[in-house]
Design an enzyme around this catalytic site. Structure first.
Site, PDB file in Angstrom:
ATOM      1  N   LYS A   1      21.914 -22.505 -57.793  1.00 45.50           N
ATOM      2  CA  LYS A   1      22.540 -23.752 -58.206  1.00 45.50           C
ATOM      3  C   LYS A   1      21.958 -24.207 -59.544  1.00 45.50           C
ATOM      4  O   LYS A   1      20.763 -24.017 -59.810  1.00 45.50           O
ATOM      5  CB  LYS A   1      22.313 -24.833 -57.157  1.00 45.50           C
ATOM      6  CG  LYS A   1      22.839 -24.477 -55.775  1.00 45.50           C
ATOM      7  CD  LYS A   1      24.354 -24.412 -55.730  1.00 45.50           C
ATOM      8  CE  LYS A   1      24.845 -24.138 -54.332  1.00 45.50           C
ATOM      9  NZ  LYS A   1      26.314 -24.225 -54.212  1.00 45.50           N
TER      10      LYS A   1
ATOM     11  N   ASP B 251      38.441 -20.640 -49.364  1.00 46.87           N
ATOM     12  CA  ASP B 251      37.643 -21.253 -48.314  1.00 46.87           C
ATOM     13  C   ASP B 251      38.441 -21.159 -47.019  1.00 46.87           C
ATOM     14  O   ASP B 251      39.662 -21.372 -47.009  1.00 46.87           O
ATOM     15  CB  ASP B 251      37.345 -22.706 -48.659  1.00 46.87           C
ATOM     16  CG  ASP B 251      36.407 -23.363 -47.660  1.00 46.87           C
ATOM     17  OD1 ASP B 251      35.211 -23.456 -47.948  1.00 46.87           O
ATOM     18  OD2 ASP B 251      36.887 -23.778 -46.587  1.00 46.87           O
TER      19      ASP B 251
ATOM     20  N   ASP C  15      26.035 -21.790 -60.060  1.00 43.17           N
ATOM     21  CA  ASP C  15      27.014 -22.698 -59.459  1.00 43.17           C
ATOM     22  C   ASP C  15      26.653 -24.128 -59.818  1.00 43.17           C
ATOM     23  O   ASP C  15      25.552 -24.592 -59.520  1.00 43.17           O
ATOM     24  CB  ASP C  15      26.987 -22.494 -57.941  1.00 43.17           C
ATOM     25  CG  ASP C  15      28.008 -23.343 -57.197  1.00 43.17           C
ATOM     26  OD1 ASP C  15      28.742 -24.110 -57.843  1.00 43.17           O
ATOM     27  OD2 ASP C  15      28.071 -23.221 -55.956  1.00 43.17           O
TER      28      ASP C  15
END
Length: 448
Positions: A219, A327, A249
């Protein structure tokens, strides 16, 4: 014949905010949660489905599931699955409920949970895992699972059937690959949470590297200086020339210009892609970021917050992303995912599902297997997060860097009753963790 007689919802929340599991630039302290549904029938079979959230608001999704489930009470399973595309459209066509979407947000999260529960029920009745049901479909049967409304400008049913037919001659071999647990390579995010200290991050990277992982995601987005330090540590561990791949990300934290500038300054670490660099709804913004970063060898990925097949259509057809991150329950369950797989295949965009959340690896291992066996015919990686799998009867398992292909009937998200009781919110006194003294640190923080 199997008749659906009712549905029960459970609001299950796991206190991951206590150790910062799941922490990123946008979501500092989430509690991984499941808006869970159990379909009751007039047989011994039950269907289990869930949608992933990160805590507050989970109860709203549960309420939406309960309302949507009224549309299938009294319906026969055989009738629902006989024409899946028609059933899916029926489920999104209550005009009053559609108004509070349409086909997005809370109502669509609820739909994903319900649709996936029907697939789980069907798979259990047939005695097969979900991926195998789809793998054994003819191209025509596969395409009948999909509602093509709004996407025929990108792909038609006829085109989809032809694409799937082209994969048929070699599909049997890919099914064998799946049976030998060589269909879905894994990548890890477990070391990458922003709330983890440098020593913990380094140790987890070394641990996962030793387990055979080749892809690692961290991240980024709160501090350029700190991100450079963390990425430097990561590259020290995994190297640059060992075939190990780094991804980053930002979880939507930047504007478009900020994303471009920030990632140019991280280019030295050679990330494969930047995930969610800006608003998940900004197709033009993703395209601008992709064009600006292409000379630096950095791709753009998104999808975990993508609302439906229509937004995915725009991202893919307009060339706004290099990687499509479906997703399992943000969009409307298995059926809508199949639509996105086909669009991505036509336009040559690889599928790398979002799988960082409770129950998501259990779901997405089926979806990546379907993509490999039926649609793309190409290996692609799937995110794996090593948290909370112990709460499921059939948890996802990584071996030698690959997902172990599910063999048990169903969709792999049936949660243990004891886990549901222990982490139900607010739950029963003396049973639920959320009634404990330890829970007060989270609950009192919510009042601030």
């Amino acid at each position: 014949m199997v008749t659906i007689t009712g549905a029960t919802t459970r609001d299950c929340r796991f206190p991951t905010s206590l150790d910062k599991t799941g922490s990123d630039a946008m979501n500092a302290a989430g509690d991984y949660s499941a808006a869970y549904v159990i379909l009751e029938t007039d047989t011994q079979h039950k269907g289990h489905g869930m949608t992933f959230t990160i805590g507050r608001g989970n109860e709203i999704v549960c309420q939406a599931i309960a309302v949507l489930s009224d549309r299938i009470k009294g319906k026969k399973l055989e009738d629902l699955v006989a024409d899946w595309g028609k059933t899916w459209r029926y489920l999104v066509s209550d005009s009053h409920l559609r108004w509070i979407g349409p086909e997005k947000g809370v109502i669509h999260l609820a739909l994903g949970s319900l649709v996936n529960a029907i697939w789980d029920l069907w798979a259990k009745v047939l005695g097969k895992p979900v991926w195998r049901i789809v793998a054994e479909m003819s191209p025509e049967e596969f395409v009948r699972c999909i509602d093509f409304r709004y996407i025929t400008d990108a792909i038609t049913p006829e085109e989809a059937i032809q694409m799937l037919k082209e994969q048929e001659p070699t599909k049997a071999q890919r099914i064998k690959d799946a049976e030998q647990n060589r269909a879905v390579p894994a990548y890890t995010t477990s070391a990458g949470w922003l709330g983890y200290g440098e020593d913990k991050m380094k140790g987890l990277l070394q641990e996962t590297l030793g387990k055979g992982y080749k892809h690692f995601k961290l991240k980024v987005g709160t501090s350029l200086e700190q991100d450079k330090k963390r990425l430097s540590i990561a590259r020290d561990v995994i190297g640059y020339d060992k075939g190990n791949i780094l991804m980053v990300d930002a979880n939507q934290v930047w504007s478009v210009p900020e994303a471009i500038d920030y990632m140019k300054q991280l280019a030295e670490f050679k990330p494969w892609f930047i995930e969610e660099p800006t608003s998940p709804d900004d197709v033009f913004g993703h395209k601008a970021i992709r064009d600006a970063l292409k000379p630096y060898g950095i791709g753009v990925a998104t999808g975990e917050m993508c609302q439906n097949r229509v937004i995915f259509k725009q991202l893919i057809v307009q060339g706004a992303i290099d990687v499509c991150q479906i997703d399992a329950c943000r969009i409307g369950g298995v059926n809508e995912v199949l639509a996105v797989l086909l669009i991505a295949k036509k336009y040559g965009v690889p599928i790398v599902p979002h799988s960082g959340g409770v129950g998501l690896p259990e779901y997405t291992q089926h979806l990546s297997t379907i993509d490999y066996v039926c649609v793309s015919g190409k290996l692609s990686v799937l995110e794996y997060v090593d948290h909370l799998h112990e709460h499921f009867f059939h948890p996802s398992v990584i071996k030698d860097g690959y997902y172990t292909t599910p063999t048990e009937p169903g969709y792999s998200v049936e949660m243990k009753p004891a886990s549901m009781d222990q982490y139900e919110f607010p739950g029963k006194e003396g049973v639920s963790w959320w009634r404990s003294a330890e829970a007060k640190s989270i609950l009192e923080g919510e009042r601030i």
